[in-house]
Scaffold this motif. Structure first.
Motif: not given
Length: 197
Positions: A117-139
């Motif tokens: 989805i990110i590769q095909k449709f996304v122009s901007t990412i918004v990170l929810v607070s605490g994202w850095e503790f998640s492997v999925g969010c880090a990826t």
């Protein structure tokens, strides 16, 4: 770890392909904002597991019920809150992962889909607070960094590649500090430090 059979892989690939087509009916290429937030892990999981979760047999019904009520539902609410706030101030389509539930998908299958989805449709990412503790969010952060997408925290501040990597490293260190020998937390910290897409 259970191996995925060829038939399961084909089913998931087909499901993901159909969902990507459906998203493509609404969102044109590189037009959407993606909200990246932890769902099953994150800072909330680390704190919960260190204090409470370690008292349950991992995978037991009681463990899963408490994980859902104490970690997953609050994490999903945080993602929905951020997505709603963006939708109120912007006409750009907003994609968030908390509303999608596909029976039998593994964490890896979800992550594979969201990266597509990110590769095909996304122009901007918004990170929810605490994202850095998640492997999925880090990826997802690392994917967006490699694509050169603007990355913002939920307050609208830019998060550069070096800053994001420093936050991930600090999160891994914090998880190690509270782990007290808990294998799931130690493994989470190691994956955060070493995982690259």
């Amino acid at each position: 770890m259970r191996m995925i059979t060829v038939d399961e892989d084909r089913r998931v690939t087909r499901e993901q392909g159909l969902m990507l087509q459906a998203v493509g009916c609404v969102v044109t290429n590189s037009q959407a904002t993606y909200v990246s937030g932890p769902i099953t892990t994150g800072n909330r999981f680390s704190a919960w597991y260190a204090s409470t979760g370690r008292n349950f047999v991992m995978g037991s019904q009681e463990y899963l019920l408490r994980l859902t009520s104490d970690v997953i539902q609050p994490n999903e609410k945080a993602i929905h809150r951020v997505a709603s706030a963006i939708r109120e101030r912007s006409s750009v389509p907003v994609i968030e992962p908390a509303s999608l539930a596909v029976p039998d998908w593994s964490q890896q299958e979800y992550l594979s889909f969201w990266l597509r989805i990110i590769q095909k449709f996304v122009s901007t990412i918004v990170l929810v607070s605490g994202w850095e503790f998640s492997v999925g969010c880090a990826t997802e952060f690392r994917c967006a960094s490699r694509l050169g997408l603007p990355i913002l925290d939920e307050l609208g501040n830019c998060v550069g590649s070096q800053q994001g990597e420093a936050l991930i490293t600090a999160a891994a260190t914090r998880i190690e500090q509270i782990a007290e020998g808990a294998a799931p937390l130690i493994q989470l910290a190691q994956v955060l430090r070493n995982h690259r897409i």
